[in-house]
Write a protein that holds these residues in place. Structure first.
Motif, PDB file in Angstrom:
ATOM      1  N   TRP A  22      31.533  27.708  49.006  1.00  0.00           N
ATOM      2  CA  TRP A  22      32.629  28.655  48.796  1.00  0.00           C
ATOM      3  C   TRP A  22      33.836  27.931  48.234  1.00  0.00           C
ATOM      4  CZ3 TRP A  22      31.139  33.427  48.868  1.00  0.00           C
ATOM      5  CH2 TRP A  22      30.071  33.809  49.671  1.00  0.00           C
ATOM      6  N   LEU A  23      34.384  28.480  47.181  1.00  0.00           N
ATOM      7  CA  LEU A  23      35.585  27.935  46.558  1.00  0.00           C
ATOM      8  C   LEU A  23      36.719  28.896  46.862  1.00  0.00           C
ATOM      9  CD1 LEU A  23      33.991  27.030  43.122  1.00  0.00           C
ATOM     10  CD2 LEU A  23      34.399  25.501  45.065  1.00  0.00           C
ATOM     11  N   THR A  24      37.619  28.509  47.720  1.00  0.00           N
ATOM     12  CA  THR A  24      38.659  29.438  48.190  1.00  0.00           C
ATOM     13  C   THR A  24      39.749  29.710  47.157  1.00  0.00           C
ATOM     14  OG1 THR A  24      39.867  27.620  49.229  1.00  0.00           O
ATOM     15  CG2 THR A  24      38.267  28.819  50.600  1.00  0.00           C
ATOM     16  N   ASP A  25      39.782  28.926  46.090  1.00  0.00           N
ATOM     17  CA  ASP A  25      40.796  29.140  45.054  1.00  0.00           C
ATOM     18  C   ASP A  25      40.210  29.823  43.812  1.00  0.00           C
ATOM     19  OD1 ASP A  25      39.225  27.068  44.134  1.00  0.00           O
ATOM     20  OD2 ASP A  25      40.910  25.854  43.434  1.00  0.00           O
ATOM     21  N   THR A  26      39.013  30.409  43.938  1.00  0.00           N
ATOM     22  CA  THR A  26      38.277  30.918  42.789  1.00  0.00           C
ATOM     23  C   THR A  26      37.739  32.318  43.042  1.00  0.00           C
ATOM     24  OG1 THR A  26      37.616  28.650  42.276  1.00  0.00           O
ATOM     25  CG2 THR A  26      36.323  30.399  41.271  1.00  0.00           C
ATOM     26  N   LEU A  27      37.822  33.183  42.011  1.00  0.00           N
ATOM     27  CA  LEU A  27      37.210  34.511  42.055  1.00  0.00           C
ATOM     28  C   LEU A  27      36.177  34.608  40.942  1.00  0.00           C
ATOM     29  CD1 LEU A  27      40.248  36.928  42.540  1.00  0.00           C
ATOM     30  CD2 LEU A  27      38.691  36.019  44.275  1.00  0.00           C
TER      31      LEU A  27
END
Length: 90
Positions: A22-27
């Motif tokens: 999971w990349l928390t700074d990415t959508l």
């Protein structure tokens, strides 16, 4: 903006891996075949997008300056898929 469930996309939708990182700074965005990088960046402009990592012609990952901006963008710009109303029974 909104997903047309009958649209023909250039590339098929990508499914999540069993155990994704999971990349928390990415959508992740899908169905952006007809949008340019500039148009997508402009759509998220109020939330400090840094760049787009294009995965194919139909999808990409919008990377923001931090996780908080990514959450704000999802909350403010994210939309539920609108299903067409059911057809009346004959």
């Amino acid at each position: 903006y909104g997903e047309d469930l009958n649209a023909k996309f250039i590339c098929p939708r990508r499914e999540l891996e069993a155990e994704p990182d999971w990349l928390t700074d990415t959508l992740h965005v899908y169905g952006v075949d007809r949008l340019s990088t500039q148009e997508i960046m402009q759509y998220f402009d109020d939330f400090s997008p840094s760049y787009i990592l294009w995965l194919d012609d139909s999808s990409g990952n919008v990377v923001f300056s931090d996780a908080n901006n990514a959450r704000r963008a999802l909350f403010n710009q994210g939309q539920a898929i609108r299903l067409p109303p059911p057809k009346p029974a004959e």
